[in-house]
Motif scaffolding. Structure first.
Motif, PDB file in Angstrom:
ATOM      1  N   SER A   1      53.442 -96.558 -15.229  1.00 17.26           N
ATOM      2  CA  SER A   1      52.828 -96.000 -14.015  1.00 17.26           C
ATOM      3  C   SER A   1      51.807 -96.979 -13.457  1.00 17.26           C
ATOM      4  CB  SER A   1      52.147 -94.669 -14.346  1.00 17.26           C
ATOM      5  OG  SER A   1      51.138 -94.903 -15.307  1.00 17.26           O
ATOM      6  N   ASP A   2      51.457 -96.758 -12.201  1.00 16.46           N
ATOM      7  CA  ASP A   2      50.355 -97.504 -11.583  1.00 16.46           C
ATOM      8  C   ASP A   2      49.295 -96.481 -11.172  1.00 16.46           C
ATOM      9  OD1 ASP A   2      51.125-100.149 -11.746  1.00 16.46           O
ATOM     10  OD2 ASP A   2      52.304-100.080  -9.893  1.00 16.46           O
ATOM     11  N   PRO A   3      48.017 -96.891 -11.166  1.00 17.84           N
ATOM     12  CA  PRO A   3      46.982 -95.953 -10.731  1.00 17.84           C
ATOM     13  C   PRO A   3      47.026 -95.789  -9.211  1.00 17.84           C
ATOM     14  CG  PRO A   3      46.040 -98.104 -11.239  1.00 17.84           C
ATOM     15  CD  PRO A   3      47.495 -98.191 -11.564  1.00 17.84           C
ATOM     16  N   MET A   4      46.963 -94.530  -8.767  1.00 18.97           N
ATOM     17  CA  MET A   4      47.082 -94.255  -7.326  1.00 18.97           C
ATOM     18  C   MET A   4      45.904 -93.418  -6.841  1.00 18.97           C
ATOM     19  SD  MET A   4      50.207 -92.374  -5.404  1.00 18.97           S
ATOM     20  CE  MET A   4      49.846 -90.730  -5.980  1.00 18.97           C
ATOM     21  N   VAL A   5      45.441 -93.708  -5.639  1.00 17.02           N
ATOM     22  CA  VAL A   5      44.445 -92.841  -5.002  1.00 17.02           C
ATOM     23  C   VAL A   5      45.027 -92.301  -3.694  1.00 17.02           C
ATOM     24  CG1 VAL A   5      42.359 -93.939  -5.952  1.00 17.02           C
ATOM     25  CG2 VAL A   5      43.355 -94.810  -3.831  1.00 17.02           C
ATOM     26  N   ASP A   6      44.571 -91.099  -3.316  1.00 22.42           N
ATOM     27  CA  ASP A   6      44.961 -90.526  -2.022  1.00 22.42           C
ATOM     28  C   ASP A   6      43.748 -90.600  -1.107  1.00 22.42           C
ATOM     29  OD1 ASP A   6      46.773 -89.623  -3.890  1.00 22.42           O
ATOM     30  OD2 ASP A   6      47.193 -87.781  -2.772  1.00 22.42           O
ATOM     31  N   CYS A   7      43.975 -90.733   0.189  1.00 21.35           N
ATOM     32  CA  CYS A   7      42.863 -90.586   1.127  1.00 21.35           C
ATOM     33  C   CYS A   7      43.008 -89.207   1.755  1.00 21.35           C
ATOM     34  CB  CYS A   7      42.887 -91.660   2.204  1.00 21.35           C
ATOM     35  SG  CYS A   7      41.547 -91.430   3.387  1.00 21.35           S
ATOM     36  N   LYS A   8      41.995 -88.366   1.563  1.00 21.74           N
ATOM     37  CA  LYS A   8      42.086 -86.987   2.057  1.00 21.74           C
ATOM     38  C   LYS A   8      42.075 -86.950   3.579  1.00 21.74           C
ATOM     39  CE  LYS A   8      40.028 -84.793  -1.949  1.00 21.74           C
ATOM     40  NZ  LYS A   8      38.780 -84.254  -2.489  1.00 21.74           N
ATOM     41  N   THR A   9      41.523 -87.975   4.209  1.00 29.73           N
ATOM     42  CA  THR A   9      41.430 -87.972   5.675  1.00 29.73           C
ATOM     43  C   THR A   9      42.755 -88.394   6.323  1.00 29.73           C
ATOM     44  OG1 THR A   9      39.228 -88.842   5.257  1.00 29.73           O
ATOM     45  CG2 THR A   9      39.896 -88.644   7.564  1.00 29.73           C
ATOM     46  N   CYS A  10      43.273 -89.583   5.930  1.00 29.87           N
ATOM     47  CA  CYS A  10      44.494 -90.057   6.624  1.00 29.87           C
ATOM     48  C   CYS A  10      45.762 -89.701   5.865  1.00 29.87           C
ATOM     49  CB  CYS A  10      44.422 -91.565   6.861  1.00 29.87           C
ATOM     50  SG  CYS A  10      44.652 -92.538   5.353  1.00 29.87           S
TER      51      CYS A  10
END
Ligand code: ATP
Length: 462
Positions: free
Chosen positions: A91-100
């Motif tokens: 796996s790769d570490p992922m972040v989400d942007c809550k705005t876009c």
């Protein structure tokens, strides 16, 4: 040391546009809007890629006594990838942007663009709201056979995330069926699949790609030394195909950043127009892979050394190269724009792909000077036929001959042959039966007798 952050987006744009215009690489499923992270190679791209793979195979398998080839299946038993640690662990570490609502690879944020303000990286704009990183599974799976319709978990199979695992699970079969001795390698070229979070930089990071991998099995005492030797062999290979040593950077991956089982890893990086990025990894993987499969399958994979009477699990050195990344590096390295000034002082830009002749998709262009001259056309067609058995040839009779040269320069054809009035003997007997051979890089021209053309070209393009 070149700066990792130096990029040339204008050059990259020109390369991408040339690749599409001249039929090297197209977006996959383009007619339907494109499939992100997937690419199709057009006629010239397919030739270029084939030349690279053939050369790698020749140098790695055919010209070595200690490396054997194989061609494993893409669909892989789930237990193979459970044992290797890929299922649940790749796996790769992922972040989400809550705005876009964008999703980004957390360890690559510096090289990505914010969904709202592309001049910033994700998280760099005041409105960005990034979540904490979480693991995103890169494995692509499918379901096989009749059980698939019942949603039976046993029907799950994976599209391999690397070609290496099929080599490890066939190591014993290759050993037993070929009676080889350590050290020896198994090499493979084939497709791999990863559900990359952010495919980008043209074909550099794709979801479907091809790898050229060698697993070199050896005695544990030899692992470190062989890792260094393979690094040198791989650097020499890149030089031979036209990627010079000075454009490559070797990253000796420090402790803590290597895979936990690796005692030594070198990343071979190239100066792409979008920054210095990995082309290949040369990793000393110890006996990790054979160890996990021995345990996972509960079958012995040890090697018995007849001379020393020792029984042990071989260690592995793995040079693992990306085929698509190397094709991209070949194109980036070959791309050149040269300013030419004619007799009247007028400047003109000549676009040239300066491929090594061995890599060039088309080896020779054949031009009758005048397409209405039946004799010139007849001889040109005859030459085309005789050369086609040996190399890729492109016949072109349209437009001024200077324009035809330029069209071939733009796709990297190293030689062009023109059949003209001299060939017919119209300007004297001494030139009868000769043709003009024009060289791409120097643009120099010389005359050669038709019967010397094939050996002359073969010496240069193979
Ligand atoms: P990266 O750090 O760039 O994701 P990696 O270290 O995960 O690459 P490896 O698993 O070592 O890559 O794979 C070996 C080679 O396969 C890489 O050096 C690269 O050339 C190629 N490769 C890996 N992932 C991709 C991809 N998504 N697209 C194209 N080529 C790839």
């Amino acid at each position: 040391m070149a700066n990792k952050d130096v990029t040339d987006p204008v050059r990259m744009e020109k390369i991408v546009s040339l690749c599409k215009r001249r039929g090297f690489i197209f977006q996959a499923s383009e007619l339907y809007g494109g499939l992100n992270g997937c690419w199709d190679y057009g006629p010239l791209g397919a030739e270029l890629k084939r030349n690279l793979k053939d050369y790698w195979w020749r140098k790695t398998v055919q010209e070595r006594d200690d490396v054997l080839g194989m061609d494993g299946s893409i669909l892989t038993h789930q237990d193979v990838l459970k044992a290797s640690g890929h299922v649940g662990g790749f796996s790769d570490p992922m972040v989400d942007c809550k705005t876009c609502k964008g999703r980004y690879r957390a360890d690559n944020l510096d090289t990505l663009k914010c969904g709202q303000k592309p001049s910033c990286k994700p998280g760099g704009h005041s409105a960005c709201e990034l979540t904490e990183p979480r693991a995103f599974d890169l494995m692509l799976s499918t379901k096989l056979g009749a059980l698939a319709t019942d949603n039976d978990p046993k029907a799950v199979a994976y599209l391999r995330p690397e070609t290496a695992q099929s080599i490890f699970v066939q190591y014993k079969n290759v050993l037993d069926s070929n009676r080889v001795k350590l050290p020896f390698g198994i090499a493979q070229i084939g497709k791999s699949f990863r559900n990359e979070i952010n495919p980008r930089n043209f074909t550099f990071r794709s979801r479907e790609f091809e790898q050229m991998e060698i697993e070199y099995f050896c005695h544990p005492d030899d692992g470190m030394r062989l890792t260094d030797e393979w690094l040198e062999a791989r650097l020499a290979f890149y030089d031979e195909i036209g990627i010079p040593r000075e454009k490559l950077h070797i990253l000796d991956v420090p402790d803590g950043e290597r895979a936990f089982y690796s005692k030594k890893t070198y990343d071979i990086e190239y100066e792409f127009p979008f920054g210095i990025q990995e082309l290949e990894g040369v990793a000393y993987r110890t006996d990790y892979d054979l160890g996990v499969h021995q345990k996972g399958a509960n079958k012995p994979l040890e090697y018995f050394d007849e001379e020393t009477k020792q029984k042990f699990l071989p260690h592995v050195v793995e040079p693992s190269a990306g085929c698509d990344r190397t094709v991209l590096a070949l194109i980036c390295e070959a791309f050149d724009e040269e300013t030419l000034t004619d007799d009247k002082g007028k400047e003109d830009i000549r676009t040239v792909l300066r491929f090594k002749p061995t890599m060039a998709p088309i080896k020779v262009g054949i031009f009758p000077l005048l397409k209405k001259n039946e004799e010139q056309v007849r001889i040109a067609r005859e030459i085309q036929k005789s050369l086609q058995k040996w190399m890729t040839v492109f016949y072109d009779d349209s437009g001024a001959v200077g324009r035809r040269y330029r069209r071939q320069d733009e796709v990297g054809t190293p030689y062009c042959v023109t059949i003209d009035f001299d060939t017919l003997g119209e300007n004297g007997e001494e030139l009868k039966g000769t043709v003009t051979v024009r060289e791409r890089d120097s643009m120099a021209q010389q005359r050669l007798p038709i019967d010397q053309l094939l050996p002359w070209l073969l010496e240069r393009v193979r």
